[in-house]
Design a protein around this motif. Structure first.
Motif, PDB file in Angstrom:
ATOM      1  N   LEU A   6       0.725  -1.317  -0.083  1.00  0.00           N
ATOM      2  CA  LEU A   6      -0.070  -0.073   0.018  1.00  0.00           C
ATOM      3  C   LEU A   6       0.944   1.373  -0.097  1.00  0.00           C
ATOM      4  O   LEU A   6       0.526   2.357  -0.796  1.00  0.00           O
ATOM      5  CB  LEU A   6      -0.996  -0.122   1.281  1.00  0.00           C
ATOM      6  N   MET A   7       1.932   1.249   0.754  1.00  0.00           N
ATOM      7  CA  MET A   7       2.762   2.339   0.810  1.00  0.00           C
ATOM      8  C   MET A   7       3.400   2.548  -0.321  1.00  0.00           C
ATOM      9  O   MET A   7       3.824   3.652  -1.123  1.00  0.00           O
ATOM     10  CB  MET A   7       3.862   2.303   1.953  1.00  0.00           C
ATOM     11  N   ALA A   8       4.142   1.672  -1.270  1.00  0.00           N
ATOM     12  CA  ALA A   8       4.698   1.781  -2.315  1.00  0.00           C
ATOM     13  C   ALA A   8       3.604   2.186  -3.496  1.00  0.00           C
ATOM     14  O   ALA A   8       4.318   2.840  -4.347  1.00  0.00           O
ATOM     15  CB  ALA A   8       5.301   0.303  -2.648  1.00  0.00           C
ATOM     16  N   ALA A   9       2.549   1.611  -3.507  1.00  0.00           N
ATOM     17  CA  ALA A   9       1.585   2.127  -4.457  1.00  0.00           C
ATOM     18  C   ALA A   9       1.285   3.680  -4.303  1.00  0.00           C
ATOM     19  O   ALA A   9       1.069   4.452  -5.256  1.00  0.00           O
ATOM     20  CB  ALA A   9       0.495   1.278  -4.463  1.00  0.00           C
ATOM     21  N   GLY A  10       1.080   3.997  -3.060  1.00  0.00           N
ATOM     22  CA  GLY A  10       0.738   5.420  -2.654  1.00  0.00           C
ATOM     23  C   GLY A  10       1.923   6.217  -3.154  1.00  0.00           C
ATOM     24  O   GLY A  10       1.668   7.362  -3.832  1.00  0.00           O
ATOM     25  N   LEU A  11       3.120   5.815  -3.125  1.00  0.00           N
ATOM     26  CA  LEU A  11       4.219   6.737  -3.264  1.00  0.00           C
ATOM     27  C   LEU A  11       4.503   6.856  -4.924  1.00  0.00           C
ATOM     28  O   LEU A  11       4.536   7.950  -5.407  1.00  0.00           O
ATOM     29  CB  LEU A  11       5.604   6.147  -2.808  1.00  0.00           C
ATOM     30  N   PHE A  12       4.265   5.720  -5.519  1.00  0.00           N
ATOM     31  CA  PHE A  12       4.113   5.681  -7.035  1.00  0.00           C
ATOM     32  C   PHE A  12       3.156   6.510  -7.484  1.00  0.00           C
ATOM     33  O   PHE A  12       3.308   7.199  -8.710  1.00  0.00           O
ATOM     34  CB  PHE A  12       4.060   4.254  -7.517  1.00  0.00           C
TER      35      PHE A  12
END
Length: 445
Positions: free
Chosen positions: A223-229
């Motif tokens: 979730l964090m990786a997708a949010g940053l992307f």
């Protein structure tokens, strides 16, 4: 059955200068330099001739107009303007107007003059002012006939592929240190809006690429990786325009401009727009990087090791011949997301949507049969209609692309056009999708 759209809905086709005009004889751009390096363009191809639109524009305008197209979105070649070739755009605009097609030009579609790149390119704040100068030259020359303008095209792709990575020109490979290039392109947009308004432009917009970003799982790391992307590829390029701020402190800290200067820049960047251009092709699925996992070949470009996000294949029953997932519902989703995120969202125009299929040359009947493209366009137009039903104001839809062309690092293999272009003879042939689009436009009440 063809879909019915609201009264006044405008259908168009899109192209860009570098991909169709031909660059021989012009001052070089970053793409000429990039293409000259071995191994950068598929089959070692280049855009020296491209599809020779600069000499065949009258024929191309006839193809565009005969489909009943309301609008034609093209871009100006900055190197052509610097090379004294602005008269070509005089002729193109006059031909379009005579044919009953509204010209909708884009000021910048990635072909930065090489001399400006040598001075720092989009990492140099001055480049934004040089684009504003170019905008002034163009609007003073063409503003008596061109009323509708787009400032920039897909700043996110240009920044990611060309400055963060090395897959497009100018191939800087800076990773997250590419963020100043994003800010300076946004500043160029704001300065250009100011110049265009000063010279009486009737409507001004921008063309940003957007897509849903889906986390690979509910794992907090994914979730964090997708949010940053999502922040980096979507909201970094729309929040400053539509909210007057960057989406997070991380992005704000990375753009290289702060304090009173940033406040002044954002005032320019957030200038009122008459429409918001959306380019859509496919969603993206992201996970937190897993040690030892091979992420190559998922996207058109590979995200290098060491970045805090990695792409995984989007689940899709069908893909284009470019390998892109066909997910029409993603277009509805991102339109609704934009409406929900931005209460002041201007009317939206789909400024690019289309698919590459490796169409066969004209057969014995003289036709190019591209049923898969027809299915693609039909499904995506239905997705637009669903978004309109959900309350999103969408005023137009432009197919990418009017003609087969030079598809950047992929060369000429990828065919997006409604009009087939023979690689050797450059002969044009209307595909079945061209006829389908013509009939769709004609069926509107």
């Amino acid at each position: 059955m063809h879909i019915q759209f609201p009264p006044g809905f405008r259908f168009g086709m899109s192209t860009s200068a570098y991909q169709i005009e031909g660059t021989n004889g012009l001052v070089p751009s970053i793409w000429d330099t990039f293409a000259a390096r071995p191994g950068t363009i598929r089959h070692g191809e280049n855009a020296g001739v491209a599809i020779d639109h600069v000499n065949r524009y009258a024929e191309d305008v006839r193809h565009i107009a005969d489909a009943g197209t309301h609008d034609y979105r093209f871009s100006f070649s900055w190197p052509r303007v610097l090379s004294g070739g602005i008269g070509f755009y005089d002729r193109l605009v006059d031909a379009l107007l005579e044919a009953g097609v509204r010209p909708v030009p884009t000021l910048y579609h990635w072909d930065l003059p090489q001399n400006l790149e040598d001075a720092g390119g989009w990492l140099n704040r001055d480049t934004a002012h040089r684009l504003a100068d170019c905008a002034g030259t163009l609007v003073q020359r063409l503003g008596d006939r061109v009323r509708d303008w787009i400032t920039m095209n897909e700043m996110n792709v240009h920044t990611l592929y060309g400055y963060a990575l090395t897959d497009h020109a100018p191939a800087r490979g800076l990773g997250l240190e590419a963020l100043p290039a994003a800010h300076h392109q946004l500043l160029a947009h704001g300065l250009a809006v100011q110049v265009l308004r000063t010279h009486g432009a009737a409507t001004v917009g921008v063309a940003n690429q957007h897509f849903p970003v889906v986390p690979a799982s509910e794992d907090p790391a994914d979730l964090m990786a997708a949010g940053l992307f999502e922040e980096l590829t979507n909201w970094t390029f729309s929040d400053p325009i539509l909210r007057g701020a960057y989406p997070s402190e991380l992005i704000t800290a990375g753009i290289g401009t702060s304090g009173a200067q940033l406040d002044r820049d954002l005032e320019l960047i957030r200038a009122r727009l008459d429409f918001y251009g959306l380019n859509y092709y496919e969603p993206t699925m992201i996970e937190a990087p897993k040690a030892g996992k091979d992420y190559s070949g998922v996207l058109e470009v590979d995200i290098p090791d060491g970045m805090p996000f990695s792409p995984v294949p989007v689940k899709s029953d069908e893909r284009t011949d470019f390998g892109w997932a066909i997910v029409p519902s993603g277009l509805t989703e991102i339109l609704v997301t934009l409406k929900d995120r931005y209460p002041n969202l201007p009317p939206v125009v789909i400024t690019e949507n289309g698919a590459s299929f490796h169409d066969a040359p004209p057969g014995p009947d003289g036709r190019v049969h591209d049923e898969r493209r027809i299915s693609y366009l039909d499904a995506h137009l239905r997705a637009v209609a669903e978004a309109i039903t959900a309350g999103v104001r969408v005023d137009g839809y432009y197919v990418w692309s009017a003609l087969d062309n030079f598809e950047w690092a992929a060369g000429y293999d990828e065919r997006f056009g409604l009009i087939y272009v023979d690689k050797s003879s450059l002969e044009r042939t209307r595909k079945d999708s061209w006829y389908w689009y013509r009939d769709l436009i004609a069926a509107q009440r």
